[in-house]
Write an enzyme that holds these catalytic residues in place. Structure first.
Site, mmCIF file in Angstrom:
data_model
loop_
_atom_site.group_PDB
_atom_site.id
_atom_site.type_symbol
_atom_site.label_atom_id
_atom_site.label_comp_id
_atom_site.label_asym_id
_atom_site.label_seq_id
_atom_site.Cartn_x
_atom_site.Cartn_y
_atom_site.Cartn_z
ATOM 1 N N SER A 63 51.938 49.211 111.483
ATOM 2 C CA SER A 63 52.548 48.037 112.128
ATOM 3 C C SER A 63 52.005 47.724 113.505
ATOM 4 C CB SER A 63 54.057 48.224 112.217
ATOM 5 O OG SER A 63 54.616 47.982 110.956
ATOM 6 N N LYS A 66 50.409 44.414 113.772
ATOM 7 C CA LYS A 66 51.182 43.170 113.875
ATOM 8 C C LYS A 66 50.976 42.465 115.220
ATOM 9 C CE LYS A 66 54.349 44.914 110.390
ATOM 10 N NZ LYS A 66 55.611 45.592 110.045
ATOM 11 N N TYR A 190 48.696 41.256 104.026
ATOM 12 C CA TYR A 190 49.592 42.131 104.803
ATOM 13 C C TYR A 190 49.263 43.617 104.580
ATOM 14 C CZ TYR A 190 53.757 44.599 106.314
ATOM 15 O OH TYR A 190 54.583 45.497 106.930
ATOM 16 N N TYR A 242 61.114 48.647 116.327
ATOM 17 C CA TYR A 242 62.177 48.523 115.326
ATOM 18 C C TYR A 242 63.535 48.486 116.019
ATOM 19 C CZ TYR A 242 58.097 50.532 112.986
ATOM 20 O OH TYR A 242 56.818 50.787 112.572
ATOM 21 N N VAL A 260 54.260 53.218 111.413
ATOM 22 C CA VAL A 260 54.711 54.421 110.697
ATOM 23 C C VAL A 260 53.587 55.426 110.452
ATOM 24 C CG1 VAL A 260 56.737 53.375 109.590
ATOM 25 C CG2 VAL A 260 54.523 53.332 108.407
HETATM 26 N N1 GLU Z 1 52.830 48.943 105.893
HETATM 27 C C1 GLU Z 1 54.102 49.458 106.308
HETATM 28 C C2 GLU Z 1 55.195 48.770 105.525
HETATM 29 O O1 GLU Z 1 55.092 47.589 105.312
HETATM 30 C C3 GLU Z 1 54.230 49.223 107.770
HETATM 31 C C4 GLU Z 1 55.459 49.785 108.316
HETATM 32 C C5 GLU Z 1 55.386 50.063 109.769
HETATM 33 O O2 GLU Z 1 54.410 50.600 110.296
HETATM 34 O O3 GLU Z 1 56.376 49.723 110.419
HETATM 35 O O4 GLU Z 1 56.148 49.348 105.133
#
Ligand code: GLU
Length: 306
Positions: A63, A66, A190, A242, A260
């Site tokens: 993530s 992002k 994604y 988060y 993650v």
């Molecule tokens: N590719 C992971 C998912 O979509 C990313 C989650 C993350 O790093 O927050 O679950």
């Protein structure tokens, strides 16, 4: 203390924490990562790089990507992006679907999965997923100033095989009209962006424009407008961890985005970009040792936006 001495002392301080927390295992390819890895890299505006531990080993940035796709999408569609994604902390888990139902399919912010999927859809813009993925990869290569930056195809495939929640989120948003493209194409983009593989050194270098008002201080190229860099930093601070974003702001005091895979990118505006990596995650899904490393680093350097 020099920055080299600071990163060395931070590494010493967190060594007992390494291996604590849980490696993300809902994506099978991530579950195989060695939990004892730890890397720290500080890239400064003058082009300096200060590293410790496994800072040159590539890992799945997940993530953290992002932040970069948001920067790319804002450059393409500008503020229209905010008609499809909000700018508020979600206070719920990164893959929660509950809030979406109550809020008519508009995700709270671009850093939860639903919001990032919309950003991927904006980048896709009716095109082919392979081309959009290539565009994201070349953006990261340009920012990291390194053509060896790659996407881990095994991680991308593993996510696609097990991404039932992301599939649900995307379908749900499609039903509300928030997603334009075919769901499979949007998710293909994604999953590939999440599978970007960078070392801490590359990641810190790639984030440097955010510490320098949107301009890469080394190449002097403008990446985003100054006000956009400020806004991306604001979103990292309020939404980057988060439902533990408030705790990160309290403990570290810098805009940060976690993934993650155990990586975190933090921005010290006017000073540096910092990347840490340690795969063991705390209960909120953020790197346990990585968060402590940033807390220590911020304390030692006095870097804080407050
Ligand atoms: N590719 C992971 C998912 O979509 C990313 C989650 C993350 O790093 O927050 O679950």
């Amino acid at each position: 203390m020099t920055l080299d001495a600071v990163v060395a002392s931070v590494l010493d301080r967190i060594t007992p924490e390494i291996g604590q927390g849980r490696v993300a295992d809902y994506i099978p390819a991530l579950a195989r990562v060695d939990p004892s890895k730890i890397g720290i890299a500080v890239a400064t505006l003058d082009g300096g790089l200060h590293t410790a531990g496994d800072a040159h080993e590539a890992f799945s940035i997940q993530s953290v990507s992002k932040v970069f796709t948001l920067a790319l999408a804002l450059g393409k569609v500008g503020s229209d992006l905010w008609q499809r994604v909000g700018r508020e902390p979600s206070g719920s888990a990164f893959n929660s679907i509950v809030q979406l139902e109550r809020e008519s399919g508009i995700p709270r912010n671009p850093f939860i999965n639903a919001g990032a999927i919309v950003v991927s859809d904006i980048l896709l813009a009716g095109g082919r997923p392979k081309e959009t993925t290539a565009e994201i990869l070349s953006f990261l290569r340009r920012l990291a100033d390194d053509d060896t930056v790659a996407i881990d195809a095994e991680v991308a495939a593993s996510e696609a095989e097990t991404g039932y929640r992301n599939l649900s989120l995307a379908n749900f948003m499609k039903a509300f009209g928030t997603i334009d493209g075919p769901v499979a194409d949007t998710l293909d983009v994604y999953f590939h962006q999440c599978a970007l593989s960078l070392s801490c050194a590359q990641l810190a270098r790639a984030g440097l424009f955010l510490a320098n008002r949107g301009v890469d201080p080394v190449t002097r190229q403008r990446v985003v407008a100054e006000y956009r860099a400020r806004r991306i930093n604001a979103l990292m601070m309020t939404c980057g961890h988060y439902d533990a974003s408030g705790d990160f702001a309290f403990r570290v005091g810098l805009p940060g985005k976690s993934g993650v895979g155990g990586g975190i990118l933090a921005i010290a505006p006017g000073r540096a970009a910092v990347a840490v990596w340690s795969p063991g995650l705390n209960d909120s899904g953020n790197s346990h040792a990585g968060t402590i490393a940033l807390e220590e680093l911020a304390r030692e350097t006095g870097w804080s936006v407050f």
